[in-house]
Design an enzyme around this catalytic site. Structure first.
Site, PDB file in Angstrom:
ATOM      1  N   ARG A 306       0.830  -1.204   0.000  1.00 46.88           N
ATOM      2  CA  ARG A 306       0.000   0.000   0.000  1.00 46.88           C
ATOM      3  C   ARG A 306       0.865   1.254   0.000  1.00 46.88           C
ATOM      4  O   ARG A 306       0.569   2.234  -0.695  1.00 46.88           O
ATOM      5  CB  ARG A 306      -0.959  -0.027   1.188  1.00 46.88           C
ATOM      6  CG  ARG A 306      -2.073  -1.043   0.999  1.00 46.88           C
ATOM      7  CD  ARG A 306      -2.982  -1.198   2.202  1.00 46.88           C
ATOM      8  NE  ARG A 306      -4.116  -2.057   1.852  1.00 46.88           N
ATOM      9  CZ  ARG A 306      -4.997  -2.533   2.711  1.00 46.88           C
ATOM     10  NH1 ARG A 306      -4.898  -2.223   4.000  1.00 46.88           N
ATOM     11  NH2 ARG A 306      -5.993  -3.298   2.307  1.00 46.88           N
ATOM     12  N   TRP A 447      -5.549  -0.560  -6.965  1.00 52.08           N
ATOM     13  CA  TRP A 447      -4.655  -1.596  -6.421  1.00 52.08           C
ATOM     14  C   TRP A 447      -4.659  -1.613  -4.893  1.00 52.08           C
ATOM     15  O   TRP A 447      -4.869  -0.594  -4.241  1.00 52.08           O
ATOM     16  CB  TRP A 447      -3.224  -1.309  -6.876  1.00 52.08           C
ATOM     17  CG  TRP A 447      -2.835  -1.954  -8.179  1.00 52.08           C
ATOM     18  CD1 TRP A 447      -3.621  -2.679  -9.013  1.00 52.08           C
ATOM     19  CD2 TRP A 447      -1.536  -1.894  -8.796  1.00 52.08           C
ATOM     20  NE1 TRP A 447      -2.896  -3.077 -10.113  1.00 52.08           N
ATOM     21  CE2 TRP A 447      -1.623  -2.625 -10.002  1.00 52.08           C
ATOM     22  CE3 TRP A 447      -0.327  -1.303  -8.441  1.00 52.08           C
ATOM     23  CZ2 TRP A 447      -0.529  -2.771 -10.865  1.00 52.08           C
ATOM     24  CZ3 TRP A 447       0.761  -1.444  -9.292  1.00 52.08           C
ATOM     25  CH2 TRP A 447       0.650  -2.168 -10.494  1.00 52.08           C
ATOM     26  N   GLU A 448      -4.376  -2.793  -4.364  1.00 50.08           N
ATOM     27  CA  GLU A 448      -4.114  -2.992  -2.930  1.00 50.08           C
ATOM     28  C   GLU A 448      -5.244  -2.487  -2.033  1.00 50.08           C
ATOM     29  O   GLU A 448      -5.015  -1.925  -0.966  1.00 50.08           O
ATOM     30  CB  GLU A 448      -2.790  -2.328  -2.518  1.00 50.08           C
ATOM     31  CG  GLU A 448      -1.587  -2.766  -3.322  1.00 50.08           C
ATOM     32  CD  GLU A 448      -1.340  -4.277  -3.242  1.00 50.08           C
ATOM     33  OE1 GLU A 448      -1.844  -4.913  -2.298  1.00 50.08           O
ATOM     34  OE2 GLU A 448      -0.623  -4.804  -4.119  1.00 50.08           O
ATOM     35  N   GLY A 449      -6.470  -2.706  -2.448  1.00 53.51           N
ATOM     36  CA  GLY A 449      -7.618  -2.225  -1.691  1.00 53.51           C
ATOM     37  C   GLY A 449      -8.010  -0.847  -2.171  1.00 53.51           C
ATOM     38  O   GLY A 449      -7.217   0.098  -2.088  1.00 53.51           O
ATOM     39  N   GLN A 454      -9.361   2.102   2.100  1.00 51.01           N
ATOM     40  CA  GLN A 454      -8.347   2.783   2.905  1.00 51.01           C
ATOM     41  C   GLN A 454      -8.998   3.803   3.839  1.00 51.01           C
ATOM     42  O   GLN A 454      -8.586   3.962   4.998  1.00 51.01           O
ATOM     43  CB  GLN A 454      -7.329   3.483   2.000  1.00 51.01           C
ATOM     44  CG  GLN A 454      -6.716   2.624   0.913  1.00 51.01           C
ATOM     45  CD  GLN A 454      -6.071   1.368   1.452  1.00 51.01           C
ATOM     46  OE1 GLN A 454      -5.351   1.404   2.447  1.00 51.01           O
ATOM     47  NE2 GLN A 454      -6.329   0.245   0.793  1.00 51.01           N
TER      48      GLN A 454
END
Length: 604
Positions: A306, A447-449, A454
């Protein structure tokens, strides 16, 4: 199609040698015997030259040739092979992720190198970074046999690695994934079956093998995320002596046709279609309650990823900004508003162009400040010897990780739109590089959540860690800095703006905590905006820290006057033009408008 890698390492040198206490990191036991502050310039200069000379020339091939899928196999542009091998062979690749590797750079320096690699060719950079992260997970949770069998060749770049999480029916809903693992006679080896999609680097011809980390549920384990386990699934089976065996029933179904990052293969993978895909369990089998270790193991990499995702957005947007500046200096058009009959001038002399450029400059510098503050914390956590330093760094990193990932990836996209606008019609053409950078950068907010995830991590988890003490301590640190400088002889106005933003934000926290009890739907409705203003507040404080350093350098008569004046003006612009958004957004959130929820679905 044109690519133009314009990059400077001056801001990194400022961050490492003048703002952050880089000497403290280089003085840690891990690095003190072979690195010193005197080495920083050489490392940054050499790595930037490598990226300019070796990596950047491959960027056009990444976009025009791209990754290609044919007869079940994926190939990447031929030029990628030479650059990939050069970076690994010369210590600029995955070896820097090896916590025990000789000569590895601290994260703050390694990530500066990575920033140049991404800027030079963002579609090749995942191939460089993936194997180190995957190998680090194996090294953290694997047995000695697993570590010895898989990680050396991954750190060397001889084998690549991937993280296989997303499925066609389960992306953000990780707990709903359907991939299964079935026991065999060997308690460590399972038969894996399932389909994974959006797998970055899922297949290619850069390395002789690819080591997949696959998240799957052992048959009979608990439902949801808690029942998941992580498996080492080589594309080609690795024998006990380290040699390669037969194919391991990992089939590439296809690769995505993407908006950008076309040289980076994003694959759909089928595991166990023929019934003989073997996976090696990482860590222990699920306990008596069916609880596996997979999610905890995966987050060893995910949290770092992240950070890296926000950093990637910064790198791509910085290239766009530098190209916009270069264009604005050369493009002759229009006359000064103060002299309408005068000579035509470079557009960088026009007021609105200067506004667009300083918006990019200030925002990118705020992004870089919070990113490298995070990497500084990571070095303390991984290699520090003071328990208090490690404890404090862990708590601060918890707070800023969602800010780095979401704010920086959102702003990367927005800053590139400003760069396009500077170029006008030419910015919308593929003959200039910024159109490509717009296509490349957009994936990072996904990407990545996704960035909504977040934001909910921030307001739902980070605000409440240790009964709220983690976030409270972080806010107190910002407040102490602002209070200590509220009567500054040069920056009193800027610190007054930060002070108002802090007061508004503190009021916001109590308001949102009330929404949890009164109308919880208001929390996800406003969470992305809360994250944005949190990052704006933080970025303003960090840039003012840098402005104080720059002012001191100017007072010393430092020869680099333009750079330090630029740091001061960036900080002033960000605080006076962007930070006021904090109080304005707090007012909106406190109004608790529910029209987005009240509108009938059929009315959209």
């Amino acid at each position: 199609m044109a690519s133009n890698f314009i990059y400077s390492n001056r801001d990194h040198k400022f961050i490492f040698k003048e703002w952050l206490d880089c000497k403290k990191i280089l003085g840690l036991k891990r690095f003190r015997d072979y690195l010193s502050i005197e080495d920083v310039d050489g490392i940054l200069d050499q790595s930037l030259k490598v990226c300019r000379d070796v990596v950047a020339p491959t960027n056009d091939d990444g976009d025009t040739i791209g990754a290609r899928f044919h007869d079940g196999k994926v190939t990447v542009p031929p030029s990628f092979h030479k650059a990939f091998r050069f970076l690994h062979d010369n210590g600029w690749g995955a070896s820097n992720n090896d916590v025990d590797g000789e000569g590895a750079l601290p994260e703050i320096l390694n990530q500066a190198v990575r920033e140049y690699i991404i800027g030079a060719n963002p579609s090749m950079s995942p191939y460089i970074g993936l194997s180190g992260g995957i190998a680090s997970v194996i090294k953290a949770f694997g047995s000695q046999e697993q570590i010895a069998l898989y990680t050396p060749k991954m750190f060397e770049g001889v084998w690549e690695g991937t993280m296989c999480l997303t499925e066609p029916g389960g992306g953000s809903d990780v707990g709903d994934m359907t991939s299964k693992a079935y026991p065999t006679d060997d308690p460590l080896i399972y038969k894996v079956k399932g389909t994974k999609c959006f797998i970055t680097g899922g297949d290619h011809d850069l390395t002789e093998n690819i080591i997949h980390l696959v998240l799957a549920r052992i048959d009979g384990a608990a439902p949801g995320t808690k029942g998941l386990s992580l498996f080492i699934v080589p594309k080609i089976w690795v024998n006990e002596d380290g040699s390669l065996g037969e194919s391991n029933d990992v089939a590439t179904v296809g690769i995505e046709h993407k908006m950008g990052l076309k040289g980076s293969a994003t694959a759909v993978l089928s595991f166990g279609e023929e019934g003989y895909c073997r996976g090696v369990l990482l860590g222990s089998a699920p306990d008596e309650n069916g609880v596996g270790q997979g999610m905890a193991q995966m987050f060893k990499m995910i949290n770092g990823s992240r950070m890296d995702t926000g950093h990637s957005a910064l790198a791509v947007a910085t290239v766009a900004y530098n190209n916009a500046v270069n264009y604005a200096r050369e493009r002759i058009q229009g006359r000064p508003i103060t002299n309408p009959k005068g000579n035509r001038v470079p557009i960088i002399q026009h007021e609105d162009v200067r506004r667009m450029l300083i918006t990019q400059k200030a925002t990118l510098e705020a992004m870089r400040a919070m990113i490298f503050k995070g990497y500084y914390y990571i070095d303390l956590i991984e290699h520090g010897d003071d328990p208090e330093d490690i404890h404090s760094a862990k708590r601060s990193l918890e707070v800023i990780t969602p800010l780095v990932k979401a704010y920086c990836s959102d702003q990367g996209w927005l800053m590139i739109t400003e760069a396009i606008q500077v170029l006008g019609g030419y910015g919308y053409t593929e003959e200039y590089p910024i159109a490509r950078q717009a296509r490349d950068v957009k994936i990072y907010s996904i990407w990545e959540g996704t960035n909504f995830i977040q934001s909910m991590d921030l307001v739902g988890r980070k605000w409440n860690l240790d009964k709220g003490n983690v976030f409270r301590e972080w806010m107190m640190e910002l407040a102490a800095f602002v209070q200590a400088n509220q009567n500054h002889d040069t920056f009193a106005r800027e610190f007054a703006v930060l002070g108002k933003a802090l007061l508004a934000y503190q009021d916001l926290v109590s308001t949102v905590l009330g929404y949890y009890k009164e109308n919880i739907r208001l929390v996800p409705l406003y969470s992305t905006r809360i994250l944005r203003i949190t990052a704006e507040l933080y970025g303003g404080c960090l840039l003012m820290q840098q402005a104080l350093v720059a002012k001191e350098k100017l007072a010393q008569g430092n020869i680099d006057q333009d750079f330090y004046n630029g740091k001061i003006q960036s900080a002033k612009f960000f605080v006076l033009n962007i930070v006021p958004d904090v109080a304005a957004t707090v007012r909106i959130i406190k109004e608790a408008d529910t029209s987005a929820m009240d509108i009938p679905e059929a009315a959209f």
